[in-house]
Motif scaffolding. Structure first.
Motif, short mmCIF file in Angstrom:
data_model
loop_
_atom_site.label_atom_id
_atom_site.label_comp_id
_atom_site.label_asym_id
_atom_site.label_seq_id
_atom_site.Cartn_x
_atom_site.Cartn_y
_atom_site.Cartn_z
N PHE A 1 1.39 10.08 4.79
CA PHE A 1 1.62 11.04 3.71
C PHE A 1 1.57 10.27 2.40
O PHE A 1 1.81 9.06 2.36
CB PHE A 1 2.90 11.86 3.88
CG PHE A 1 4.17 11.07 3.96
CD1 PHE A 1 4.77 10.55 2.83
CD2 PHE A 1 4.75 10.85 5.20
CE1 PHE A 1 5.93 9.83 2.92
CE2 PHE A 1 5.93 10.11 5.31
CZ PHE A 1 6.51 9.61 4.16
N GLN B 1 -9.95 10.50 3.91
CA GLN B 1 -8.77 10.68 3.04
C GLN B 1 -8.37 12.15 2.88
O GLN B 1 -7.21 12.48 3.01
CB GLN B 1 -8.93 10.04 1.64
CG GLN B 1 -9.46 8.60 1.63
CD GLN B 1 -8.55 7.58 2.28
OE1 GLN B 1 -7.49 7.89 2.80
NE2 GLN B 1 -8.98 6.31 2.29
N PHE C 1 -5.26 6.88 -5.66
CA PHE C 1 -3.97 6.69 -4.99
C PHE C 1 -3.69 5.22 -4.68
O PHE C 1 -2.60 4.87 -4.28
CB PHE C 1 -3.95 7.48 -3.67
CG PHE C 1 -5.14 7.22 -2.78
CD1 PHE C 1 -5.21 6.09 -1.99
CD2 PHE C 1 -6.21 8.11 -2.77
CE1 PHE C 1 -6.32 5.84 -1.19
CE2 PHE C 1 -7.32 7.87 -1.98
CZ PHE C 1 -7.37 6.73 -1.19
N ILE D 1 0.81 -1.22 0.00
CA ILE D 1 0.00 0.00 0.00
C ILE D 1 0.84 1.27 0.00
O ILE D 1 0.49 2.25 -0.63
CB ILE D 1 -1.05 -0.04 1.12
CG1 ILE D 1 -2.18 0.94 0.83
CG2 ILE D 1 -0.47 0.21 2.49
CD1 ILE D 1 -3.53 0.33 0.89
N PRO E 1 -13.09 6.21 6.47
CA PRO E 1 -11.97 6.99 5.96
C PRO E 1 -12.41 8.18 5.11
O PRO E 1 -13.17 8.02 4.16
CB PRO E 1 -11.20 5.98 5.10
CG PRO E 1 -11.54 4.66 5.67
CD PRO E 1 -12.99 4.78 6.09
N1 5AD Z 1 -0.27 6.70 -0.07
C1 5AD Z 1 -0.59 6.95 1.21
N2 5AD Z 1 -1.61 6.34 1.85
C2 5AD Z 1 -2.32 5.45 1.16
N3 5AD Z 1 -3.39 4.69 1.52
C3 5AD Z 1 -3.73 3.92 0.47
N4 5AD Z 1 -2.92 4.16 -0.57
C4 5AD Z 1 -2.04 5.11 -0.17
C5 5AD Z 1 -0.97 5.79 -0.79
N5 5AD Z 1 -0.64 5.55 -2.06
C6 5AD Z 1 -4.03 4.77 2.82
C7 5AD Z 1 -5.48 5.21 2.69
C8 5AD Z 1 -6.24 3.95 2.94
C9 5AD Z 1 -5.34 3.23 3.92
C10 5AD Z 1 -5.60 1.78 4.07
O1 5AD Z 1 -4.05 3.47 3.42
O2 5AD Z 1 -5.73 6.18 3.69
O3 5AD Z 1 -7.53 4.16 3.47
#
Ligand code: 5AD
Ligand code: SF4
Length: 474
Positions: A366, A296, A191, A78, A294
């Motif tokens: 971040f 975000q 993202f 992730i 969430p």
């Molecule tokens: N960068 C940062 N945080 C992320 N998340 C998911 N993808 C990214 C990324 N590319 C975070 C989101 C999601 C959680 C599981 O991880 O906030 O809800």
């Protein structure tokens, strides 16, 4: 400090956790496996499925990596940092492998698809690479690897839910368990790499979920958490009972197993959580009053770029609705600082929506650009790292204040707490959680209660992270 925040992915205490073998298991195994897990709760639940599949084939679990014939690492993609941690571990395992002939190393989970060629061919770090939908083929892949071949299966499936596999709960407190109800995700938040690593969304057979939960209850478990990337879009046609099972209906059916079985769920996408779910939660005492919702970002412009499909106002209205239906409901969030093009004004929108929503806690990150995602293809990762980190720090400071305030609001309140075990710091104290998912620690005193019991606890003081209480009724 920032590292701490980033490590907090889903449960920082569990990252890299290895499974314990069954206590006093008399079986003689042909081989021992060691499995270490990273990332979200789904991944931890998957490791239990893997353990079950291996177990059936005559492999036993060990917590001691040196004793293992097979080492598995269940990986997370992730954020970049999660991938770096896994790479570091793999180099450590390679050293072990050099010392022990015949030891095999396998990469499971979300990094499998993306890095299969690199791991197997270029860096020669591992012997097996197995994606999240291919665990049933593990025994065959182990055999292939034993024969000296590189064993790979990273195919994603539209159907696989492992519905019929009953997970081996190897490292459990015996009281709380996670139950997967669906796999994959169709949302395409820009993202997020999950739709690519875990594939299309599919819901697991409702009957199999209910019988797994019932079975857990019969074994003494008192709490189940229904897991999925987006549980509110659960949908299953139950042909046996001629019924379309929505998430609300599933929740209800699990809640009806017993009033003594608590039900939680995670994660909810704000766009999908319905009034029907909220009313079902309100109707049953044993459905916990807690929603991980969430946000975000608090900026409508950024939310649009993230493809979250709701606006700031829409999210706020959802929070209002939750509080209207369940005034005592806990709410938590995930927040990303420094997404592409984020300006100070957008960042302030995030801080203010946090304040508006009064989150009890949040997972804060971040932005970390992930290969293959919509954001990586469409937008430039244009926020300087120091700006991202400074904004994240402000978000963390805001959350610390909100958590502190939320805990202070609980002073003097009484809660029903499910005892999960001894508190980590003091064996003379119990640790448990209330319906809102807050941890409460309280002295055992002379009450004749134990793990798995419900007690009524009055909150007498608090820290930012924990409520401290006193039993008032058992
Ligand atoms: N960068 C940062 N945080 C992320 N998340 C998911 N993808 C990214 C990324 N590319 C975070 C989101 C999601 C959680 C599981 O991880 O906030 O809800
Ligand atoms: Fe990723 Fe969005 Fe799906 Fe969550 S809902 S797994 S953030 S794509």
């Amino acid at each position: 400090m920032l590292d701490y925040v980033n490590d907090k992915i889903q449960d920082e205490t569990r990252q890299g956790e290895a499974y314990a073998p069954f206590a006093g298991d008399p079986t003689v195994y042909k081989k021992r496996f060691y499995i270490e897990s990273y990332g979200c709760q789904m991944n931890f639940a998957d490791s239990e499925i893997v353990a079950s599949i291996l177990h059936k084939e005559g492999f036993g679990a060990t917590r001691n990596v040196e004793e293992a014939d097979l080492i598995f690492i269940n990986t997370c993609s992730i954020r970049e940092k999660a991938e770096q941690t896994v790479r570091k571990r793999l180099t450590e395992f390679r050293k072990l492998k050099e010392q022990k002939k015949g030891m095999l190393v396998g990469v499971l989970g979300c990094m499998a698809e993306r890095l299969k060629a690199k791991f197997l061919e270029e860096e020669k770090l591992v012997d097996m690479v197995v994606g999240p939908d291919a665990y049933r083929t593990l025994p065959g892949l182990v055999e292939e690897a034993e024969g000296g071949q590189k064993a790979v299966n990273v195919l994603l499936s539209r159907e696989e839910t492992y519905a019929d596999i009953s997970p081996v709960r190897l490292d459990s407190n015996g009281i709380t368990a996670f139950v997967s109800i669906m796999r994959g995700c169709n949302n395409m938040c820009s993202f997020c790499v999950v739709p690519f690593t875990r594939g299309r969304e599919r819901s697991r057979d409702a009957e199999s979920i209910i019988s797994e939960c019932r079975d857990l209850f019969e074994k003494g478990y008192k709490e189940v958490t229904l897991l999925g990337q987006n549980v509110d879009s659960y949908y299953f046609i139950d042909e046996q009972n001629d019924e379309a099972v929505t998430f609300a209906r599933l929740l209800e059916r699990v809640a009806l197993i017993s009033p003594l079985l608590r039900v939680r769920f995670s994660t909810s996408h704000p766009k999908d959580i319905t009034d029907e779910v909220l009313f079902t939660m309100a109707k049953y005492e044993n459905i916990c009053k807690y929603i991980h919702l969430p946000v975000q970002s608090g900026s409508t412009r950024i939310l649009q770029l993230m493809n979250r499909t709701y606006t700031r106002e829409w999210y706020k209205a959802k929070v209002d609705r939750i509080r209207q239906v369940m005034p005592d409901c806990g709410i938590s969030s995930d927040i990303i600082a420094g997404f592409c093009t984020e300006e100070e004004a957008d960042h302030h929108d995030t801080l203010s929506i946090m304040e508006y929503s009064r989150y009890d806690f949040s997972y804060m990150f971040f932005y970390s650009e992930r290969p293959g995602t919509l954001a990586q293809r469409r937008y430039e990762d244009d926020i300087d790292e120091d700006v991202k980190k400074r904004r994240l720090q402000e978000i963390v400071a805001m959350q610390n204040r909100l958590s502190q305030e939320s805990n202070r609001r609980d002073l003097g309140k009484k809660f029903i707490v499910l005892i999960e075990g001894d508190s980590k710091k003091n064996a003379a104290e119990w640790k448990g959680r209330n319906s809102q998912n807050k941890v409460i620690v309280f002295p055992k005193e002379t009450y004749n209660v134990g793990k798995g019991d419900y007690v009524e606890v009055e909150v007498v003081s608090c820290t930012q992270a924990t409520l401290l209480g006193k039993i008032v009724n058992k």
